[in-house]
Write a protein that holds these residues in place. Structure first.
Motif, short mmCIF file in Angstrom:
data_model
loop_
_atom_site.label_atom_id
_atom_site.label_comp_id
_atom_site.label_asym_id
_atom_site.label_seq_id
_atom_site.Cartn_x
_atom_site.Cartn_y
_atom_site.Cartn_z
N GLU A 82 107.98 31.70 -112.32
CA GLU A 82 107.66 31.67 -113.75
C GLU A 82 108.60 30.74 -114.51
O GLU A 82 108.16 29.93 -115.33
CB GLU A 82 107.75 33.09 -114.33
N LEU A 83 109.89 30.84 -114.24
CA LEU A 83 110.87 30.00 -114.93
C LEU A 83 110.71 28.52 -114.56
O LEU A 83 110.99 27.64 -115.38
CB LEU A 83 112.29 30.47 -114.60
N LEU A 84 110.26 28.26 -113.35
CA LEU A 84 110.05 26.88 -112.92
C LEU A 84 108.71 26.32 -113.41
O LEU A 84 108.48 25.12 -113.35
CB LEU A 84 110.11 26.78 -111.39
N GLY A 85 107.82 27.22 -113.85
CA GLY A 85 106.52 26.78 -114.34
C GLY A 85 105.54 26.41 -113.24
O GLY A 85 104.68 25.55 -113.43
N VAL A 86 105.65 27.07 -112.08
CA VAL A 86 104.75 26.79 -110.96
C VAL A 86 104.08 28.08 -110.52
O VAL A 86 104.56 29.19 -110.79
CB VAL A 86 105.49 26.15 -109.77
N ALA A 87 102.95 27.94 -109.83
CA ALA A 87 102.24 29.10 -109.31
C ALA A 87 102.96 29.63 -108.08
O ALA A 87 103.61 28.87 -107.35
CB ALA A 87 100.81 28.71 -108.94
N PRO A 88 102.87 30.93 -107.83
CA PRO A 88 103.52 31.50 -106.64
C PRO A 88 103.15 30.80 -105.34
O PRO A 88 103.99 30.59 -104.47
CB PRO A 88 103.05 32.95 -106.65
N ASN A 89 101.86 30.42 -105.20
CA ASN A 89 101.45 29.80 -103.94
C ASN A 89 101.87 28.33 -103.83
O ASN A 89 101.54 27.66 -102.85
CB ASN A 89 99.94 29.94 -103.72
N GLN A 90 102.64 27.86 -104.81
CA GLN A 90 103.24 26.53 -104.73
C GLN A 90 104.73 26.61 -104.39
O GLN A 90 105.44 25.62 -104.46
CB GLN A 90 103.06 25.79 -106.06
N CYS A 91 105.16 27.82 -104.00
CA CYS A 91 106.57 28.05 -103.71
C CYS A 91 106.80 28.37 -102.25
O CYS A 91 105.97 29.01 -101.60
CB CYS A 91 107.10 29.23 -104.54
N VAL A 92 107.96 27.96 -101.76
CA VAL A 92 108.42 28.39 -100.44
C VAL A 92 109.77 29.06 -100.62
O VAL A 92 110.63 28.57 -101.35
CB VAL A 92 108.51 27.22 -99.44
N VAL A 93 109.92 30.21 -100.00
CA VAL A 93 111.13 31.02 -100.10
C VAL A 93 111.95 30.86 -98.83
O VAL A 93 111.41 30.86 -97.72
CB VAL A 93 110.77 32.50 -100.32
N PHE A 94 113.27 30.75 -98.99
CA PHE A 94 114.19 30.67 -97.85
C PHE A 94 115.00 31.96 -97.83
O PHE A 94 115.75 32.26 -98.76
CB PHE A 94 115.12 29.46 -98.01
N GLU A 95 114.84 32.74 -96.76
CA GLU A 95 115.41 34.10 -96.69
C GLU A 95 115.95 34.41 -95.30
O GLU A 95 115.41 33.95 -94.30
CB GLU A 95 114.32 35.12 -97.01
N ASP A 96 117.00 35.24 -95.26
CA ASP A 96 117.56 35.67 -93.98
C ASP A 96 117.29 37.13 -93.70
O ASP A 96 117.67 37.64 -92.65
CB ASP A 96 119.07 35.41 -93.93
#
Length: 226
Positions: free
Chosen positions: A167-181
């Motif tokens: 939301e803060l970046l102004g992009v849709a969730p499916n346009q995001c990639v998450v990096f997690e451990d």
């Protein structure tokens, strides 16, 4: 009720990278472990590194609840608040001495690369001390948005922290990639309708779209494969 997003276009191109902090960009798990162990010992029981692994990605309050349960110790809500504050004070004292040398291998190169290639970058961490860590490790300037435990209330695997970042970046969730451990973090990304790259063991992070041992094994070109 937990947040869940159903992606409407799984083929959407990636525009933003959302990073967890601990175990992905820096390794502060050792400081959490030392502080929680000190707290447990002060209450008359021990706390193991194996138990510490089960606290990855969850909030301070939930971590304390689990530790007290392991030690069969009951405390009032007021006492829990005091204990959580005490642990945090010990933890902050330790991380206040962090340096850029404690940034995990490949972090600076990868963040530089994704920024150069035009990806937006946000932090999505349960930590309430992310500002101190990013400042001490000289990573703050890479981020367009920082979402941490000071801005959200739900712990992973609830996707709130990542949805807020999108939301803060102004992009849709499916346009995001998450990096997690953490398993909980990968689950949060999936519930949020996002791609997920696991940092760690592929036999543990089974729901991730891709798993590598560290950011030093990635380039921004790898994101196009998603």
């Amino acid at each position: 009720m937990q947040n869940t997003v159903n992606p409407t276009n799984t083929a959407a191109s990636i525009k933003a990278c959302l990073f967890d902090l601990d175990g992905v960009l820096v390794d502060t798990a050792v400081y959490h472990y030392k502080a929680w162990k000190r707290l447990a010992n002060s209450l008359g029981f021990d706390f193991t590194e194996e138990q510490n692994e089960h606290l990855k990605g969850i909030s301070r309050a939930e971590s304390l609840n689990r530790i007290l349960a392991w030690g069969n110790v009951e405390k009032s809500e007021a006492e829990k608040l005091e204990l959580a504050t005490l642990k945090n004070n010990w933890y902050v004292d330790m991380i206040s001495h962090m340096t850029p040398a404690e940034v995990l291998a490949g972090t600076v190169d990868f963040l530089t690369s994704v920024r150069k290639d035009g990806y937006l970058v946000a932090l999505g961490s349960a930590s309430k001390n992310s500002g101190i860590i990013l400042e001490k490790t000289n990573l703050a300037h890479f981020f367009d948005a920082i979402v941490d435990g000071n801005l959200v209330s739900a712990s992973k695997p609830d996707p709130e922290v990542f949805l807020k970042g999108a939301e803060l970046l102004g992009v849709a969730p499916n346009q995001c990639v998450v990096f997690e451990d953490a398993v909980a973090g990968i689950e949060a990304a999936k519930r949020g309708g996002m791609k997920a790259i696991g940092i760690g063991n592929k036999n543990v992070l089974t729901r991730a779209d891709m798993v590598v041992s560290g950011l030093d094994k990635l380039t921004s070109q790898d994101l196009k494969r998603l």
